[in-house]
Design an enzyme around this catalytic site. Structure first.
Site, PDB file in Angstrom:
ATOM      1  N   GLY A  76      51.709  34.835  42.413  1.00 25.70           N
ATOM      2  CA  GLY A  76      50.634  34.593  41.447  1.00 25.70           C
ATOM      3  C   GLY A  76      50.959  35.250  40.127  1.00 25.70           C
ATOM      4  O   GLY A  76      51.688  36.237  40.068  1.00 25.70           O
TER       5      GLY A  76
ATOM      6  N   ASP B  38      33.298  39.060  36.884  1.00 28.84           N
ATOM      7  CA  ASP B  38      34.310  38.034  36.621  1.00 28.84           C
ATOM      8  C   ASP B  38      34.609  37.229  37.876  1.00 28.84           C
ATOM      9  O   ASP B  38      35.761  37.000  38.218  1.00 28.84           O
ATOM     10  CB  ASP B  38      35.583  38.686  36.083  1.00 28.84           C
ATOM     11  CG  ASP B  38      36.490  37.649  35.422  1.00 28.84           C
ATOM     12  OD1 ASP B  38      35.977  36.591  35.007  1.00 28.84           O
ATOM     13  OD2 ASP B  38      37.700  37.890  35.343  1.00 28.84           O
TER      14      ASP B  38
ATOM     15  N   GLY C 200      50.139  40.727  34.487  1.00 27.34           N
ATOM     16  CA  GLY C 200      51.359  40.920  35.230  1.00 27.34           C
ATOM     17  C   GLY C 200      51.435  39.852  36.289  1.00 27.34           C
ATOM     18  O   GLY C 200      51.077  38.712  36.050  1.00 27.34           O
TER      19      GLY C 200
HETATM   20  N1  LIG Z   1      45.733  40.139  47.993  1.00 29.77           N
HETATM   21  C1  LIG Z   1      46.223  38.934  47.659  1.00 29.77           C
HETATM   22  N2  LIG Z   1      46.740  38.136  48.609  1.00 29.77           N
HETATM   23  C2  LIG Z   1      47.231  36.930  48.284  1.00 29.77           C
HETATM   24  N3  LIG Z   1      47.251  36.417  47.043  1.00 29.77           N
HETATM   25  C3  LIG Z   1      46.761  37.163  46.051  1.00 29.77           C
HETATM   26  C4  LIG Z   1      46.225  38.457  46.302  1.00 29.77           C
HETATM   27  N4  LIG Z   1      45.786  38.947  45.126  1.00 29.77           N
HETATM   28  C5  LIG Z   1      46.046  38.019  44.200  1.00 29.77           C
HETATM   29  N5  LIG Z   1      46.641  36.931  44.736  1.00 29.77           N
HETATM   30  C6  LIG Z   1      47.081  35.711  44.051  1.00 29.77           C
HETATM   31  O1  LIG Z   1      47.477  36.006  42.732  1.00 29.77           O
HETATM   32  C7  LIG Z   1      46.657  35.346  41.798  1.00 29.77           C
HETATM   33  C8  LIG Z   1      46.404  36.213  40.602  1.00 29.77           C
HETATM   34  O2  LIG Z   1      45.774  37.388  41.033  1.00 29.77           O
HETATM   35  P1  LIG Z   1      44.585  37.990  40.230  1.00 29.77           P
HETATM   36  O3  LIG Z   1      43.590  36.941  39.949  1.00 29.77           O
HETATM   37  O4  LIG Z   1      44.136  39.183  40.960  1.00 29.77           O
HETATM   38  O5  LIG Z   1      45.406  38.371  38.935  1.00 29.77           O
HETATM   39  P2  LIG Z   1      44.832  38.888  37.572  1.00 29.77           P
HETATM   40  O6  LIG Z   1      45.988  39.354  36.783  1.00 29.77           O
HETATM   41  O7  LIG Z   1      43.795  39.875  37.858  1.00 29.77           O
HETATM   42  O8  LIG Z   1      44.215  37.623  36.937  1.00 29.77           O
HETATM   43  P3  LIG Z   1      42.705  37.373  36.661  1.00 29.77           P
HETATM   44  O9  LIG Z   1      42.172  38.611  36.099  1.00 29.77           O
HETATM   45  O10 LIG Z   1      42.762  36.239  35.712  1.00 29.77           O
HETATM   46  O11 LIG Z   1      42.071  37.021  37.963  1.00 29.77           O
HETATM   47  C9  LIG Z   1      45.376  35.003  42.570  1.00 29.77           C
HETATM   48  O12 LIG Z   1      44.706  33.910  42.034  1.00 29.77           O
HETATM   49  C10 LIG Z   1      45.930  34.735  43.953  1.00 29.77           C
HETATM   50  O13 LIG Z   1      46.437  33.425  44.065  1.00 29.77           O
END
Ligand SMILES: Nc1ncnc2c1ncn2[C@@H]1O[C@H](COP(=O)(O)OP(=O)(O)OP(=O)(O)O)[C@@H](O)[C@H]1O
Lengths: 212, 469
Positions: B105, B221, B110
């Site tokens: 992802g 969010d 990051g």
């Molecule tokens: N614990 C996890 N297990 C499996 N996949 C995950 C996990 N955490 C995140 N992902 C994958 O990674 C993607 C991005 O993670 P996340 O949304 O937490 O990132 P972010 O940088 O916080 O982006 P945003 O703030 O836009 O949500 C998620 O949509 C999911 O597909």
């Protein structure tokens, strides 16, 4: 009562600094061995933390603890510690060198899987208690030097409540696990500066542990 | 020099920090903060350890069928776990302890990787957050508070955090890996869900959000990207604002700029009185618009701006908000599950923002999608002003959820159970759409950490299941 000719009382024994503290009360709750927990693990993690925290504060005063300012590892008006060198001879070293030796030695022990195992299933060596006692003794000397030679520096930096609490915690811990030798704080012929502090704090009750 | 009433030992000391270099003064402050943090954590840990012990002793004592020897074994077992946890505290955990299997992802700050812990072989999801990006967003207090929530939670509805550590460039979060992907990916795949399927996911989200609120936290969010699917097809929330707290759209300046640009467009109108300006209102979203939105959906998720599609209007207004804002987001997600796109989707985030602010004019159920009256009513009871939004008890009683057993939903079969071939199966992640060239992590996790801003970030979970080893 002290005669006026005597050395002025060290600042760390004076009010209000002597009872400046970050952690109020006594340290029983965080010193006591938690029930059912392995005493080796408990001592190991605490010594690890004492080292880390002390190192942090020594790092603050390295600019003022120099070969010139501290030609010996002093810990009282008439006391300087000696280091046993490779030839098993006692030698006087400038405090920064002495402390560097101590800290490097402890760091290496902490990183040594055979002394401080971190992998699961790996046991502590039978020599662990005596190693810890050595480590404790050397760290105590580092505290003693800082109190004796650099307490006013800590005052300039407003760090005395923090450093006092760290040291009081260290003393309380040493008392609880028989790491603290009374002779190391009371001294024989030459008094250790921090010995008086230790007694003051004992009177104040902040070092109270489960045993006394 | 002693004054009456003062101890004869009393001395005045003229403090002069300037005898030290600036650098030494900073180090002193750092040492103080670290020690404060150390004692706070140490006291908390002592209290928690004590609670665990008392709780276990109480349980064993209540259970009269337990024999003494069994009781002692269990207590010894607890002691062993606590001891192992103490050992873990001495263990340096860093990037080198994990092998990257795949990038699964990309997020705003990051990326997320599937990793394997080298010594145990266990699989985790590791999220990397770039420190500079987070500092720019100036929300460090949030990150700390929010990481704490994630770290302390033991809820089945929240992704578990096992380790967090840092190096000079990144913060690392090592979490449980949820192999089912996220709701956004599912929605891209299925377009819409039936009402039954929607009911299942939204009901689980209700419980998840409720759990978050019970921990005293507002997610702020919630969006399909943050709704993750576990191996059995059940829902878990991720991203406790850990990164999202830093999102540009959570940055107050960003809101301010949006608000100003909205105001300015009005004032230009007033200024150019002579020109004929028609502010047309589109009640329907054109098919083109939807197509554009869908095509850009994933890109939007990877961008630092993020999508405002699910954000409640009161958040934009900056007059304070409460936990109701999460229920608005859920309403928008329910709408998207049923209709295929979120209610205020537009070609630009700015337009979406303006539609949300005037939601009364823009909330509209398309004719070509048949929705039950209950579903439609449910959505409108969430997408409404904060004061009128349903509270959680009423949400649960809403006719849309007729037949839902709130106590057992996590135990029943999910409508989509992921089919997985191995513990590292990533078929539910769009890994081929994600640039597999991963971020250049420094790998130097032992470097002295001088970043006080991130003090106390490093974390190791006390795990009852000993999963951490
Ligand atoms: N614990 C996890 N297990 C499996 N996949 C995950 C996990 N955490 C995140 N992902 C994958 O990674 C993607 C991005 O993670 P996340 O949304 O937490 O990132 P972010 O940088 O916080 O982006 P945003 O703030 O836009 O949500 C998620 O949509 C999911 O597909």
């Amino acid at each position: 009562s002290p005669s006026p000719q005597q050395q002025p009382k060290p600042l760390y024994l004076c009010s209000p600094f002597v009872d400046a503290a970050l952690v109020k009360g006594n340290f029983k709750t965080i010193v006591m061995l938690p029930k059912y927990v392995d005493i080796m693990e408990w001592v190991a993690v605490n010594v690890f933390d004492f080292y880390t925290n002390l190192n942090e504060f020594y790092g603050v005063i390295t600019d003022v603890c120099t070969q010139q300012s501290c030609t010996t590892m002093s810990a009282g008006p008439t006391l300087s510690y000696t280091w046993i060198n490779q030839d098993r001879k006692s030698v006087h070293l400038p405090a920064p060198t002495y402390i560097d030796y101590v800290m490097t030695w402890v760091q290496n022990l902490l990183d040594d899987e055979n002394t401080f195992p971190t992998k699961s299933g790996q046991d502590f060596p039978p020599s662990f208690p005596s190693t810890i006692k050595h480590v404790y003794r050397q760290l105590l000397r580092v505290f003693a030097h800082i109190y004796h030679a650099h307490f006013h520096h800590l005052l300039h930096l407003r760090s005395e409540p923090h450093f006092n609490s760290l040291f009081a915690h260290f003393l309380a811990f040493g008392q609880e696990y028989d790491l603290l030798e009374v002779k190391d704080v009371k001294g024989g012929s030459s008094t250790v500066g921090i010995g008086a502090l230790w007694e003051r704090w004992r009177e104040m009750g902040i070092l109270e542990g489960t045993k006394q | 020099s002693a004054q009456p009433g003062q101890s004869p030992d009393y001395v005045y000391f003229d403090r002069n920090p300037a005898i030290f270099t600036e650098d030494a003064q900073v180090r002193a402050k750092g040492a103080q903060l670290k020690l404060e943090n150390y004692y706070k954590i140490t006291v908390d840990a002592a209290v928690e350890r004590n609670t665990r012990r008392v709780e276990m002793e109480r349980r064993l004592l209540e259970d009269v069928t337990t024999s003494d020897s069994r009781r002692n074994r269990q207590l010894a077992q607890l002691g062993k776990k606590e001891s192992t946890f103490l050992r873990l505290k001495r263990t340096k955990i860093g990037l080198n302890d994990f092998k990257t299997v795949k990038v699964i992802g990309k997020g705003a700050f990051g990326e997320v990787r599937l990793v394997q812990k080298a010594d145990t072989g266990r699989i985790y999801a590791m999220k990397l957050l770039r420190k500079t990006e987070m500092l720019k967003k100036d929300q460090l207090a949030h990150v700390r508070a929010e990481r704490d929530v994630l770290a302390e939670s033991n809820s089945a509805w929240v992704v578990q955090l096992f380790y967090s550590f840092q190096d000079p460039i990144y913060l690392y979060l090592v979490m449980e890996f949820l192999p089912g992907g996220d709701l956004m990916t599912m929605l891209i795949k299925y377009d819409t869900f039936s009402e039954d399927v929607t009911r299942f996911y939204i009901a689980e989200c209700v419980l998840a959000i409720e759990a978050v609120h019970r921990m005293g936290f507002i997610h702020r969010d919630i969006k399909p990207d943050n709704i993750l699917i576990d191996k059995d097809g059940h829902v878990k929330l991720s991203d406790f604002g850990l990164s999202t707290g830093f999102h540009k759209h959570h940055d107050s300046n960003y809101y301010q700029r949006l608000l100003e640009s909205a105001k300015n467009s009005n004032s230009t109108k007033a200024a150019s009185r002579n020109s004929v300006m028609v502010n047309s209102i589109n009640l329907t979203v054109s098919k083109d618009q939807i197509a554009t939105w869908k095509a850009n959906r994933r890109k939007l998720a990877y961008s630092t701006v993020g999508t405002p599609d699910y954000i409640a209007p009161e958040i934009f207004l900056q007059k304070g908000y409460g936990k109701e804002c999460d229920w608005w987001s859920l309403g928008a997600i329910a709408f998207e599950c049923l209709v295929g796109y979120p209610p205020f989707c537009s070609e630009s985030t700015h337009e979406t923002y303006q539609k949300i602010m005037q939601w009364q004019q823009y909330l509209f159920f398309p004719d070509d999608v048949h929705l039950s009256a209950e579903a439609q009513n449910f959505v409108t009871r969430l997408i409404t002003w904060a004061e009128q939004r349903l509270p959680v008890e009423e949400i649960k009683r809403h006719p849309f959820f007729f037949g839902v057993d709130w106590n057992t939903i996590r135990q029943i079969d999910s409508p989509f159970v992921p089919r997985l071939n191995s513990i590292t199966d990533t078929s539910y992640f769009p890994t081929d759409e994600i640039d597999q060239v991963s971020e250049d992590a420094s790998g130097d996790s032992t470097a002295a950490d001088k970043d006080l801003a991130f003090l106390g970030y490093t974390f190791k979970r006390f795990s009852v299941s000993s999963h951490a080893f």
